[in-house]
Design a protein around this motif. Sequence first.
Motif, mmCIF file in Angstrom:
data_model
loop_
_atom_site.group_PDB
_atom_site.id
_atom_site.type_symbol
_atom_site.label_atom_id
_atom_site.label_comp_id
_atom_site.label_asym_id
_atom_site.label_seq_id
_atom_site.Cartn_x
_atom_site.Cartn_y
_atom_site.Cartn_z
ATOM 1 N N GLY A 11 -10.608 -3.194 11.196
ATOM 2 C CA GLY A 11 -9.370 -2.927 10.830
ATOM 3 C C GLY A 11 -9.475 -1.180 10.474
ATOM 4 O O GLY A 11 -10.342 -0.540 10.761
ATOM 5 N N CYS A 12 -8.167 -0.934 10.369
ATOM 6 C CA CYS A 12 -7.914 0.367 9.766
ATOM 7 C C CYS A 12 -8.355 0.548 8.366
ATOM 8 O O CYS A 12 -8.846 0.042 7.676
ATOM 9 C CB CYS A 12 -6.593 0.750 9.947
ATOM 10 N N ALA A 13 -8.334 2.079 7.813
ATOM 11 C CA ALA A 13 -8.974 2.365 6.696
ATOM 12 C C ALA A 13 -8.023 1.767 5.541
ATOM 13 O O ALA A 13 -8.621 1.505 4.729
ATOM 14 C CB ALA A 13 -8.770 3.947 6.492
ATOM 15 N N CYS A 14 -6.715 1.665 5.676
ATOM 16 C CA CYS A 14 -5.960 1.037 4.591
ATOM 17 C C CYS A 14 -5.696 -0.405 4.693
ATOM 18 O O CYS A 14 -5.469 -1.099 3.813
ATOM 19 C CB CYS A 14 -4.472 1.759 4.417
ATOM 20 N N GLY A 15 -6.208 -1.137 5.545
ATOM 21 C CA GLY A 15 -6.375 -2.441 5.710
ATOM 22 C C GLY A 15 -4.718 -2.986 6.055
ATOM 23 O O GLY A 15 -4.899 -4.422 6.239
ATOM 24 N N GLN A 16 -3.927 -2.370 6.565
ATOM 25 C CA GLN A 16 -2.554 -2.933 6.999
ATOM 26 C C GLN A 16 -2.975 -3.652 8.427
ATOM 27 O O GLN A 16 -2.250 -4.502 8.677
ATOM 28 C CB GLN A 16 -1.809 -1.935 7.070
ATOM 29 N N PHE A 17 -3.833 -3.032 9.141
ATOM 30 C CA PHE A 17 -4.110 -3.577 10.399
ATOM 31 C C PHE A 17 -5.510 -4.160 10.392
ATOM 32 O O PHE A 17 -6.523 -3.429 10.120
ATOM 33 C CB PHE A 17 -3.949 -2.537 11.491
ATOM 34 N N GLU A 80 -2.819 3.664 16.636
ATOM 35 C CA GLU A 80 -3.187 4.123 15.179
ATOM 36 C C GLU A 80 -2.231 3.460 14.268
ATOM 37 O O GLU A 80 -1.418 3.129 14.464
ATOM 38 C CB GLU A 80 -3.323 5.576 15.399
ATOM 39 N N CYS A 81 -2.877 3.463 13.206
ATOM 40 C CA CYS A 81 -2.195 2.832 11.905
ATOM 41 C C CYS A 81 -1.013 3.698 11.541
ATOM 42 O O CYS A 81 -1.253 5.064 11.210
ATOM 43 C CB CYS A 81 -2.916 2.192 10.804
ATOM 44 N N PRO A 82 0.121 3.315 11.435
ATOM 45 C CA PRO A 82 1.012 4.231 10.925
ATOM 46 C C PRO A 82 0.968 4.648 9.418
ATOM 47 O O PRO A 82 1.771 5.740 9.304
ATOM 48 C CB PRO A 82 2.450 3.510 10.984
ATOM 49 N N THR A 83 0.344 4.106 8.825
ATOM 50 C CA THR A 83 -0.219 4.302 7.435
ATOM 51 C C THR A 83 -1.210 5.111 7.058
ATOM 52 O O THR A 83 -0.798 6.387 6.580
ATOM 53 C CB THR A 83 -0.070 3.072 6.307
ATOM 54 N N CYS A 84 -2.415 4.912 7.542
ATOM 55 C CA CYS A 84 -3.420 5.733 7.434
ATOM 56 C C CYS A 84 -3.774 6.668 8.380
ATOM 57 O O CYS A 84 -4.857 7.306 8.367
ATOM 58 C CB CYS A 84 -4.740 4.864 6.855
ATOM 59 N N GLY A 85 -3.252 6.243 9.498
ATOM 60 C CA GLY A 85 -3.577 7.304 10.805
ATOM 61 C C GLY A 85 -4.818 6.987 11.507
ATOM 62 O O GLY A 85 -5.031 7.446 12.484
HETATM 63 ZN ZN LIG Z 1 -4.178 1.647 7.772
#
Ligand SMILES: [Zn+2]
Length: 155
Positions: A11-17, A80-85
């Motif tokens: 997943g991405c760094a913020c965990g949203q994806f 890419e994740c819209p929140t953490c990029g």
């Molecule tokens: Zn993220």
Amino acid sequence: MKLPQFPVGGGCACGQFLYRLKAAPPLVYTCHCTDCQTLSTSAFTLSMTIPEESLEVVRGTLRTWARTTTESGVPQIAHECPTCGVRVFSKTARTPGRLTLRAGTLDDTRWLYPVVALWMKSAQPWFIPPAGMLTYERGDADWAAASAAWRAQFE
Ligand SMILES: [Zn+2]
Ligand SMILES: [Zn+2]
């Protein structure tokens, strides 16, 4: 060396994806092109090009943007994740049905021994490829040989 039991999570760094990788990749490689240096804000990327169906989305959506690579001139669509990029993967019309996953987004990265280094012509001078690694000045790897080298690690 041992492959993990698939599926494995990432997943991405913020965990949203979050996603699952459902099957072993054909190989893992490092890319030292100047685009990858900028995009990773580092010296190189660690990637795997896999069939799209190997990646299952668990949750979240990614935003996309197109980038025309310096060398090939073929647009790459970054996802890419819209929140953490964090750029999780990219796609290009050059490899239909496949996507290039940024291997560092996997939860467990210990099994990712790259067998190929691409774009050595722009690699940092301190980067010394490990013994047995296949190296290419540009992006034109012998993918069949590279994939065989990858599989041989786990036999
Ligand atoms: Zn993220
Ligand atoms: Zn690259």
